[in-house]
Enzyme design. Structure first.
Site, mmCIF file in Angstrom:
data_model
loop_
_atom_site.group_PDB
_atom_site.id
_atom_site.type_symbol
_atom_site.label_atom_id
_atom_site.label_comp_id
_atom_site.label_asym_id
_atom_site.label_seq_id
_atom_site.Cartn_x
_atom_site.Cartn_y
_atom_site.Cartn_z
ATOM 1 C CB CYS A 52 -45.218 7.944 25.541
ATOM 2 S SG CYS A 52 -46.682 6.928 25.371
ATOM 3 C CG ASP A 84 -52.158 8.484 19.274
ATOM 4 O OD1 ASP A 84 -52.416 9.602 19.736
ATOM 5 O OD2 ASP A 84 -51.858 8.300 18.094
ATOM 6 C CB CYS A 125 -46.975 9.798 22.737
ATOM 7 S SG CYS A 125 -48.280 8.653 22.216
ATOM 8 C CG ASP A 126 -48.250 7.320 18.293
ATOM 9 O OD1 ASP A 126 -47.315 6.828 18.953
ATOM 10 O OD2 ASP A 126 -49.242 6.666 17.941
ATOM 11 C CE LYS A 127 -51.194 10.934 15.434
ATOM 12 N NZ LYS A 127 -51.082 9.761 16.305
ATOM 13 C CB CYS A 197 -46.255 1.519 21.738
ATOM 14 S SG CYS A 197 -47.700 2.156 22.609
ATOM 15 C CD GLU A 447 -53.460 6.321 15.609
ATOM 16 O OE1 GLU A 447 -53.464 5.588 16.623
ATOM 17 O OE2 GLU A 447 -52.419 6.839 15.163
ATOM 18 C CB SER A 473 -53.152 2.256 15.857
ATOM 19 O OG SER A 473 -51.978 1.987 16.590
#
Length: 571
Positions: A52, A84, A125-127, A197, A447, A473
């Site tokens: 990521c 994550d 990535c996510d956060k 992702c 998650e 997730s």
């Protein structure tokens, strides 16, 4: 722009008093002209933790070239990120949501500490996506967000695959339906490049948000990380930030209440991650705008679901990019009357103006017109009831049945639930309740993809439901309800559930109820004691002391409503 009269960097670069500061700039080889120009922070979450983030340093160089060519002085810096996919299913996930606050806080402190005038932030990535956008809004300095791009899809036995398939394969392997060799072969091809992702999981969901809310260049969210197109978006972001600085177009001018509604609609239309119901309220808090989980849920319920994207659908972010990217999704929503086209964006133009020349392609089925949606309700909906007075969320994209009635099978943490699933110590009709995983109780609101994926891998995905005060997730699918509030750590109803209790979930009506008499619950409450977590010192302890409820975004400070001044306008 060499007049720094109203810019923060005047404090460290102008006049005799700044001679000590300038001596440091001389040490780094900066010219007198560079010192006289506005300072632009170029922030990334580059690291070697996961794909990521691995391409973000490359993209930052493109941003810096753009800043320089527009007569600005870029100053690159990095912050942390917790990925994550690596943290999933283990104690590392406790650090995931707190990393959002650490990212926002560290960018704020860097910008304040070095008196930078503007900000371009690149996240993977996510956060890191909401974390960077939260910092931009908090500082209210001219800012442009750029996504680092998604990963290319893997290929296994002639089919596109993502990391979600690997998580689910673990469940198949545990059930004896997949060999060691097959599992290894899949893991080797599922993630073939740099990038986040590929499905409409949290990273891509929040990337879509960045365009919909107006903080990112149109089209910038779609290009996969390895593509050179990303570098062109970076270069243009670097140039454009100087225009925002000159015109003093600020994040809070862009992120209005209508802009947040636009963002929530794009999440719903794309079947995006339930985590958006956590991140959008947190971003709104930085603006001082009231916009909680219930507001998000109301918008989700009133929005058609039109994007056939994984995990519920067939396609990945690259497929969306191939047909024109996020602007195509936004065009469909605008033409259908679901977007406010008057909202201003970082281009200096409105949403409608940005989309004026975008033509919705009719020779594809990745995005459907709103007149022919996959469903008339958004892919994510809110729930509320006796089990969750403060609300909860569930992704209904791909669900055939929106009602589930079953009996509770209670676990005090994710590890206990995962072990039971691995041993198949559950049955059809169970409602697996995973508690003490909320923002305070975890701490960190983990998650649960490992558990849900294992259930799907065992072929039980549509035969059980899961409920947690933690999160699921963006890759999760099935009847999985997260963000249940109040959480167990503060004595919410989820803390009082016992094995065998009847639970009814109705996503069509938006209800989630614990079918236990009030008198029985009151007796249980008299005996209840909060569970002590394992983190009684350090960063996670600190986080648990100050974090708020999921209903309001799990934020850690009062937000703009409590401000007496802002960084850019009052420094």
């Amino acid at each position: 722009m060499t007049n720094k009269k109203n810019l923060p960097s005047r404090h460290v670069s102008v006049g005799a008093k700044s001679a000590p500061h300038r001596s440091y700039y001389h040490a780094m080889g900066m010219s007198e002209q560079e010192m006289a120009q506005p300072f632009v922070g170029v922030a990334t979450c580059w690291n070697e933790a996961a794909p990521c983030n691995i391409s973000l340093a490359r993209q930052a160089q493109s941003v810096k070239r753009g800043v320089k060519d527009a007569s600005g002085t870029p100053r690159e810096f990095t912050t942390i990120t917790v990925t994550d996919g690596i943290a999933m299913g283990n104690a590392g996930m406790y650090s995931s949501l707190p990393s959002r606050e650490a990212i926002a806080d560290s960018i704020e402190l860097t910008m304040r500490g070095h008196c930078y005038d503007a900000l371009v932030g690149i996240a993977g990535c996510d956060k890191s996506l909401p974390g960077i956008m939260m910092a931009m809004i908090r500082l209210n300095t001219p800012s442009i967000f750029m996504y680092g791009g998604s990963i290319l899809p893997g290929s296994y036995k002639g089919k596109d695959v993502t990391v979600q398939d690997v998580f689910e394969a673990v469940g198949s392997h545990a059930a004896g339906n997949l060999s060691d060799e097959e599992l290894h072969a899949l893991e080797c091809v599922a993630c073939p490049s740099a990038g986040s992702c590929g499905g409409q999981f949290t990273a891509n969901t929040m990337a879509c948000v960045s365009e919909a809310i107006g903080l990112a260049l149109p089209g910038s969210a779609g290009a996969p990380a390895p593509y050179e197109t990303r570098d062109e978006y970076g270069y243009q972001s670097g140039k454009l930030i100087m225009n925002l600085l000159e015109k003093r177009i600020l994040p809070r001018d862009i992120c209005s209440k209508d802009a947040f509604i636009n963002a929530a609609r794009i999440v719903a239309a794309s079947g995006g991650s339930t985590n958006a119901a956590l991140h959008l309220p947190a971003m709104a808090n930085e603006c001082g705008i009231d916009f909680d989980l219930h507001d998000v849920a109301d918008i989700f319920r009133d929005t058609p679901y039109i994007a056939d994207l994984k995990p519920a659908g067939r396609y990945v972010m690259k497929d969306l990019y191939d047909i024109g990217g996020v602007p195509v999704l936004m065009k469909a929503m605008l033409e259908g009357g679901y977007l406010n086209g008057d909202c201003i964006t970082v281009t200096g133009r409105t949403i409608a103006e940005n989309l004026e020349k975008v033509v919705f392609p009719t020779d594809q089925d990745v995005i459907l017109p709103v007149s022919k949606p996959i469903s008339t309700t958004g892919g994510v909906v809110g729930l509320k009831g006796t089990l969750a007075p403060e609300g909860a969320v569930v992704k209904i994209a791909g669900l055939n049945n929106l009602r589930f009635e079953g009996v509770a099978n209670v676990f005090e943490c994710e590890e206990d639930a995962f072990e039971a699933v691995q041993k198949e110590n559950y049955k059809q009709g169970d409602v697996l309740v995973i508690r003490n995983e909320g923002p305070k109780g975890g701490p960190g609101m983990r998650e649960m993809l490992a558990t849900t994926a294992a259930i799907y891998g065992q072929g039980m995905g549509d035969k059980v439901a899961l409920i947690t005060d933690g999160r699921f997730s963006g890759a999760t699918r099935g009847f999985c309800i997260g963000h249940v509030g109040p959480e167990a750590a503060v004595g919410g109803p989820i803390a009082l559930i016992e094995n065998g209790d009847k639970i009814i979930i109705d996503a069509a009506k938006g209800t989630i109820d614990l079918m236990v008499d009030d008198a029985v619950l009151q007796a249980r409450r008299q005996k209840w004691q909060p569970r002590k977590n394992n983190y009684q010192a350090g960063a996670l302890w600190s986080y648990a002391q100050i974090v708020g409820s999921a209903e309001k975004g799990a934020v850690t400070h009062p937000g703009a409503k409590a401000e007496t001044h802002t960084y850019f306008t009052d420094i």
